[in-house]
Each structure stands twice: as C-alpha cells, then as structure tokens.
Scaffold this motif. Structure first.
Motif, PDB file in Angstrom:
ATOM      1  N   GLU A   1       1.145  -1.017 -19.279  1.00 14.50           N
ATOM      2  CA  GLU A   1       0.964  -1.369 -20.688  1.00 14.50           C
ATOM      3  C   GLU A   1       2.049  -0.673 -21.502  1.00 14.50           C
ATOM      4  OE1 GLU A   1      -2.919  -0.691 -22.231  1.00 14.50           O
ATOM      5  OE2 GLU A   1      -3.945  -1.568 -20.495  1.00 14.50           O
ATOM      6  N   LEU A   2       2.619  -1.406 -22.434  1.00 20.12           N
ATOM      7  CA  LEU A   2       3.612  -0.856 -23.352  1.00 20.12           C
ATOM      8  C   LEU A   2       3.074  -1.025 -24.775  1.00 20.12           C
ATOM      9  CD1 LEU A   2       6.437   0.325 -23.905  1.00 20.12           C
ATOM     10  CD2 LEU A   2       7.300  -2.033 -23.976  1.00 20.12           C
ATOM     11  N   ARG A   3       3.066   0.060 -25.527  1.00 20.15           N
ATOM     12  CA  ARG A   3       2.498   0.022 -26.875  1.00 20.15           C
ATOM     13  C   ARG A   3       3.509   0.558 -27.880  1.00 20.15           C
ATOM     14  NH1 ARG A   3      -3.915   1.139 -26.367  1.00 20.15           N
ATOM     15  NH2 ARG A   3      -4.189   0.384 -24.242  1.00 20.15           N
ATOM     16  N   LYS A   4       3.457  -0.054 -29.065  1.00 25.17           N
ATOM     17  CA  LYS A   4       4.272   0.396 -30.180  1.00 25.17           C
ATOM     18  C   LYS A   4       3.327   0.817 -31.312  1.00 25.17           C
ATOM     19  CE  LYS A   4       7.539   0.959 -33.242  1.00 25.17           C
ATOM     20  NZ  LYS A   4       8.245   2.250 -33.308  1.00 25.17           N
TER      21      LYS A   4
ATOM     22  N   PRO B   1       0.840  -1.208   0.000  1.00 26.15           N
ATOM     23  CA  PRO B   1       0.000   0.000   0.000  1.00 26.15           C
ATOM     24  C   PRO B   1       0.871   1.254   0.000  1.00 26.15           C
ATOM     25  CG  PRO B   1      -0.802  -1.591   1.612  1.00 26.15           C
ATOM     26  CD  PRO B   1       0.506  -2.107   1.117  1.00 26.15           C
ATOM     27  N   GLY B   2       0.569   2.166  -0.916  1.00 29.06           N
ATOM     28  CA  GLY B   2       1.317   3.410  -1.000  1.00 29.06           C
ATOM     29  C   GLY B   2       2.725   3.255  -1.520  1.00 29.06           C
ATOM     30  N   ALA B   3       3.014   2.144  -2.225  1.00 27.27           N
ATOM     31  CA  ALA B   3       4.368   1.901  -2.720  1.00 27.27           C
ATOM     32  C   ALA B   3       4.773   2.948  -3.754  1.00 27.27           C
ATOM     33  CB  ALA B   3       4.461   0.505  -3.329  1.00 27.27           C
ATOM     34  N   GLN B   4       6.079   3.189  -3.835  1.00 27.22           N
ATOM     35  CA  GLN B   4       6.611   4.144  -4.801  1.00 27.22           C
ATOM     36  C   GLN B   4       6.442   3.621  -6.222  1.00 27.22           C
ATOM     37  OE1 GLN B   4       8.097   7.301  -4.234  1.00 27.22           O
ATOM     38  NE2 GLN B   4       7.755   7.361  -6.435  1.00 27.22           N
ATOM     39  N   VAL B   5       5.887   4.462  -7.111  1.00 31.57           N
ATOM     40  CA  VAL B   5       5.725   4.124  -8.525  1.00 31.57           C
ATOM     41  C   VAL B   5       6.668   5.019  -9.324  1.00 31.57           C
ATOM     42  CG1 VAL B   5       4.118   3.949 -10.463  1.00 31.57           C
ATOM     43  CG2 VAL B   5       3.323   3.473  -8.133  1.00 31.57           C
ATOM     44  N   VAL B   6       7.419   4.405 -10.246  1.00 30.99           N
ATOM     45  CA  VAL B   6       8.403   5.153 -11.031  1.00 30.99           C
ATOM     46  C   VAL B   6       8.115   4.975 -12.513  1.00 30.99           C
ATOM     47  CG1 VAL B   6      10.158   4.892  -9.243  1.00 30.99           C
ATOM     48  CG2 VAL B   6      10.029   3.220 -11.103  1.00 30.99           C
ATOM     49  N   SER B   7       8.739   5.832 -13.290  1.00 32.58           N
ATOM     50  CA  SER B   7       8.583   5.751 -14.737  1.00 32.58           C
ATOM     51  C   SER B   7       9.311   4.517 -15.257  1.00 32.58           C
ATOM     52  CB  SER B   7       9.143   7.004 -15.404  1.00 32.58           C
ATOM     53  OG  SER B   7       9.104   6.884 -16.816  1.00 32.58           O
ATOM     54  N   PRO B   8       8.659   3.728 -16.117  1.00 29.70           N
ATOM     55  CA  PRO B   8       9.347   2.530 -16.623  1.00 29.70           C
ATOM     56  C   PRO B   8      10.466   2.849 -17.601  1.00 29.70           C
ATOM     57  CG  PRO B   8       7.192   2.768 -17.650  1.00 29.70           C
ATOM     58  CD  PRO B   8       7.269   3.820 -16.582  1.00 29.70           C
ATOM     59  N   GLY B   9      10.424   4.015 -18.236  1.00 31.09           N
ATOM     60  CA  GLY B   9      11.457   4.353 -19.205  1.00 31.09           C
ATOM     61  C   GLY B   9      11.560   5.857 -19.400  1.00 31.09           C
ATOM     62  N   GLU B  10      12.553   6.256 -20.187  1.00 30.29           N
ATOM     63  CA  GLU B  10      12.772   7.666 -20.463  1.00 30.29           C
ATOM     64  C   GLU B  10      11.720   8.175 -21.435  1.00 30.29           C
ATOM     65  OE1 GLU B  10      16.310  10.567 -22.270  1.00 30.29           O
ATOM     66  OE2 GLU B  10      16.626   8.400 -22.018  1.00 30.29           O
TER      67      GLU B  10
ATOM     68  N   TRP C   1       6.847   4.592 -29.155  1.00 28.82           N
ATOM     69  CA  TRP C   1       6.552   3.742 -27.993  1.00 28.82           C
ATOM     70  C   TRP C   1       5.841   4.577 -26.926  1.00 28.82           C
ATOM     71  CZ3 TRP C   1       7.779  -1.504 -27.790  1.00 28.82           C
ATOM     72  CH2 TRP C   1       8.589  -1.983 -28.835  1.00 28.82           C
ATOM     73  N   THR C   2       4.888   3.951 -26.262  1.00 29.51           N
ATOM     74  CA  THR C   2       4.109   4.621 -25.214  1.00 29.51           C
ATOM     75  C   THR C   2       3.900   3.666 -24.049  1.00 29.51           C
ATOM     76  OG1 THR C   2       2.914   5.895 -26.881  1.00 29.51           O
ATOM     77  CG2 THR C   2       1.976   5.848 -24.675  1.00 29.51           C
ATOM     78  N   SER C   3       4.035   4.191 -22.824  1.00 26.40           N
ATOM     79  CA  SER C   3       3.759   3.410 -21.616  1.00 26.40           C
ATOM     80  C   SER C   3       2.540   3.985 -20.906  1.00 26.40           C
ATOM     81  CB  SER C   3       4.954   3.421 -20.658  1.00 26.40           C
ATOM     82  OG  SER C   3       6.025   2.666 -21.168  1.00 26.40           O
ATOM     83  N   LEU C   4       1.691   3.104 -20.437  1.00 29.37           N
ATOM     84  CA  LEU C   4       0.499   3.486 -19.682  1.00 29.37           C
ATOM     85  C   LEU C   4       0.572   2.824 -18.310  1.00 29.37           C
ATOM     86  CD1 LEU C   4      -2.418   4.585 -19.339  1.00 29.37           C
ATOM     87  CD2 LEU C   4      -3.210   2.505 -20.471  1.00 29.37           C
ATOM     88  N   VAL C   5       0.569   3.637 -17.263  1.00 27.57           N
ATOM     89  CA  VAL C   5       0.621   3.148 -15.887  1.00 27.57           C
ATOM     90  C   VAL C   5      -0.681   3.552 -15.200  1.00 27.57           C
ATOM     91  CG1 VAL C   5       1.913   3.131 -13.721  1.00 27.57           C
ATOM     92  CG2 VAL C   5       3.125   3.453 -15.885  1.00 27.57           C
ATOM     93  N   THR C   6      -1.431   2.592 -14.699  1.00 27.40           N
ATOM     94  CA  THR C   6      -2.714   2.877 -14.056  1.00 27.40           C
ATOM     95  C   THR C   6      -2.732   2.308 -12.640  1.00 27.40           C
ATOM     96  OG1 THR C   6      -3.817   0.825 -14.775  1.00 27.40           O
ATOM     97  CG2 THR C   6      -3.799   2.673 -16.321  1.00 27.40           C
ATOM     98  N   GLY C   7      -3.752   2.719 -11.880  1.00 30.19           N
ATOM     99  CA  GLY C   7      -3.925   2.216 -10.517  1.00 30.19           C
ATOM    100  C   GLY C   7      -3.164   2.979  -9.465  1.00 30.19           C
ATOM    101  N   LEU C   8      -2.720   4.207  -9.770  1.00 31.90           N
ATOM    102  CA  LEU C   8      -1.997   4.991  -8.783  1.00 31.90           C
ATOM    103  C   LEU C   8      -2.966   5.627  -7.792  1.00 31.90           C
ATOM    104  CD1 LEU C   8      -0.139   5.056 -11.517  1.00 31.90           C
ATOM    105  CD2 LEU C   8       1.087   6.832 -10.285  1.00 31.90           C
ATOM    106  N   GLY C   9      -2.476   5.852  -6.580  1.00 30.78           N
ATOM    107  CA  GLY C   9      -3.265   6.568  -5.594  1.00 30.78           C
ATOM    108  C   GLY C   9      -3.120   8.066  -5.750  1.00 30.78           C
TER     109      GLY C   9
END
Length: 410
Positions: A395-398, A325-334, A358-366
């Motif tokens: 999610e990673l998309r090309k 719970p409340g864990a640190q979330v970071v960017s997967p890439g530059e 390329w596109t990254s989608l990060v969901t579920g953040l508080g």
C-alpha cells in the motif's frame, strides 16, 4: 526370399519401435502450472523480472563504486545483494517454467508415439511368425507356391510404406531426444540458480544483521521509538488507524528535525546589534513529490489490483503479489522504517516513511530483517515472504490517503 524380406522388415521395425522411449527419470511435468500456456506466461514474466533485477544490481554496483560515504556504501551493498537474490529467484522460476513446457511437449509426443507404435508392433509380431515358418513346410502345403508369389509381391509393395512410416517415427524419437536435452539444460540452469540463491541469501542475511546492529548503535532513540510503535500497534483499533498514528508521529518528527538550530552568540569583537544570518535552506524539487525511485517489494504476480472489490465487499487499498515461498522482500522506496514486526491478522508487516508525507505499508512477510529507525533505500532488504501460500501486499499512501502504487513505479 520371403524369410529374408520378413527378417529385413523385422529388423527395420524393431530399430524404430525399440529406440529409447520417453519414460526418463524426472520427466514428469512441473505441477504448479496447469497448462503450457500458463507456463509460457510464467516463463516470460520470470525472464522480465530477472532482467529487471540484473539491471538494478548493475546500477547499484556502479553507485557503490562511486560512493565515498561509508553509510551509503553499506546501504547500497545490502540492496545490491537483495537484487542478486531476486535475480536468482527469477532464474529458478524461469527454469521451472521451462521444465513445465518441455514436460508438456514430451507428454504430447509420448501419446502420439504410443498411437504410432501399436500398429507397427502388430505387424512386427506377424512378420516374426512368418519368418519362423520352415520354407519346406510352406512348399508341401497346397497352393503354397502361389501364396509365396503373392506374399512376396505384397511384401515388396509394403516395404516403401513401412520405411516411410518408420522414418516419421524415427523423426519423432529424434525430437524426443532433443526435448530431453533441453530438459537436461533447464535442470542444470535450475541447479545453478539454486546454488547461487543459497550463497547470496546467506551473504545477505549476514550483511542485513550487521546493518541492523550498526543502525541501532548509531540511533540511540531507536529502541524507545520501537517501543512506542509497539504500544501504538496494540492500542490501534485497526491497521488504518495504526498507520495514521505513525504518519502523525512521523510528521511531528519531521517538523522538529526541520527547526533551525540554536543561534550562536556573537563574538566579543563583533557588532552585537547585527542580526545573525540564518542558514539558507537548500531548495527541494517539490514538497509533494513521491519517492524518486519506487519498485515492487517482491517478484511475483499481481493477484489483486488497487481498488478491486474484496470478498467482504470492501475496496482494496493496495495491491497483492503472489510470490515464491520465502521470496526476498525489499523496500519499495527510500525512507525510514517506522514499524517492523507482527500485527494481528496481517503477519509480519513493515511501514516505511518516505519524504513529503508518503508512506509505504508492506504486509504478509514471513520474517523481517530491519528494525525501527533504520534507513532504507529502494531495494534494501526488508525480510522474506511467508513459507506457505505467500502473498505480499503493498500500500502506498499520501498523507493517509491510499493511491495506486503501480502509477508510481519507476
């Protein structure tokens, strides 16, 4: 003689069964692990995550010392602090798993000791009764002298057996003390990791806030871009359509940025007919290469893999990670933050545009700690996971097509 022997046996048995037991404060097993096997798996995973975070932090520290650009240094410092936060989180998870393992071992040993103590306690009670019986009364009863001889012989034969059994019992109790020492060490590690996490998270929040303000000041059009992204999020029929629209906008922005600048007019003394030389573009390794460094956004366990069937019957287009719970979330890439904020049904989400489509989608953040237009690197802080039942998806998309992010981790 009988009384002396009985008293010796009583002292021996009381010394064994009267030693401190296992009901020490806080010795209950940690509840989040149903069994010891799962706790061991969690311990090994947490230690690996701790090693990964430490290695990433050390690499970022070296890069920060070598960098001469202020912007790169600030970006690296934020990623460094985020790595240290994840290192502390992994240390806490490891300490909790160790406590669960020790608690399970202590519980098993407690049950074994309970079974071993019961017959010894009955024998102790009988010997105590015998030791209290007056010797003169025993001599007056018929057959007492013969009973005395038989009892003495029986006690002499029983003494080695009793000593052997109490020796095993004392060995079990020594093991219990060792487990208690191990538990105390795990508790100290847990408290230390919690203090480190508190301090590092405070520093990271302050640094991320300063970096977000600096990025907004440096990019005058970021607020307008954020407004456009918000409008798109409200108009899009679903998340896939929203990501597609952002990718299209990002592609247009990249093509505009790649256009050559205005050609300077030749000086009056030069040859007006001579064509101006266009700048030679710097070569790129590949126009389709994925991000140079790609990592998981949060430390946790993969609970849903790429392409797995969901409850609704559809296939997942990314992976889901269960975290603290409340864990640190970071960017997967530059890349560059194209959207950061709430989206219906997905909580707080962040979309990061990388090079080459390329596109990254990060969901579920508080909550999120970045703004639209902000530049991030692999490991830059994005925010934190939800406080209740956290599950972060990646999610990673090309060019709009989902690909397995686990295939590109490096």
């Amino acid at each position: 003689m009988i009384r002396v022997t009985a008293l010796a046996l009583i002292i021996l048995l009381l010394a064994a069964i009267g030693l401190p037991g296992l009901a020490m404060p806080g010795s209950q097993a940690v509840g989040q692990y149903p069994d010891a096997a799962e706790a061991r798996e969690a311990l090994e995973a947490a230690r690996q995550q701790q090693r990964n975070a430490r290695a990433r932090a050390e690499r970022l520290e070296r890069q920060s010392r070598q960098s001469e650009k202020t912007a790169e240094t600030a970006l690296g410092n934020a990623a460094l602090l985020a790595a240290r936060v994840q290192q502390s989180e992994a240390a806490i998870t490891a300490a909790e798993a160790e406590l669960a393992i020790v608690s399970a071992q202590r519980s098993t040993l407690d049950r074994q000791l309970a079974r071993k103590r019961e017959p010894l306690m009955r024998l102790t009670a009988a010997l105590q009764t015998m030791s209290r019986r007056p010797l003169a009364l025993a001599a007056l009863q018929p057959g007492s002298l013969e009973d005395v001889v038989h009892t003495r012989a029986a006690l002499s034969a029983a003494m080695p057996v009793v000593r052997k059994r109490t020796e095993a019992l004392r060995g079990d109790l020594s093991r219990a003390r060792a487990l208690e020492d191990q538990r105390a060490s795990s508790l100290r590690n847990l408290r230390s990791a919690e203090e480190d996490l508190k301090e590092r998270r405070s520093d990271l929040i302050a640094l991320a806030q300063r970096e977000r303000i600096r990025s907004q000041q440096a990019s005058g059009g970021a607020s307008r871009e954020a407004e456009r992204a918000l409008v798109l999020s409200e108009e899009a029929r679903d998340l896939d359509a929203f990501v597609g629209q952002l990718e299209q906008a990002g592609s247009i922005r990249s093509r505009l940025a790649a256009l050559p600048g205005p050609v300077l007019r030749p000086s009056s003394g030069g040859d007006a007919s001579a064509p101006a030389k266009a700048p030679v573009p710097s070569p790129t390794p590949s126009a389709t290469a994925p991000p140079n460094r790609y990592i998981l956004p949060v430390a946790g366990t993969v609970v849903a893999g790429f392409g797995e069937a969901s409850v609704a019957g559809s296939r997942t287009s990314g992976i889901a990670l269960a975290s603290r719970p409340g864990a640190q979330v970071v960017s997967p890439g530059e890349g560059r933050v194209a959207f950061a904020g709430p989206y219906r049904g997905f909580g707080q989400i962040i979309i990061v545009e990388h090079d080459n489509g390329w596109t990254s989608l990060v969901t579920g953040l508080g909550d999120v700690s970045v703004a639209v237009g902000q530049t991030v690197t692999a490991g830059s802080p994005l925010g934190s996971a939800a406080a209740s039942r956290p599950e972060v998806t990646l999610e990673l998309r090309k060019n709009g097509d989902p690909v397995n992010p686990l295939d590109h981790l490096r």
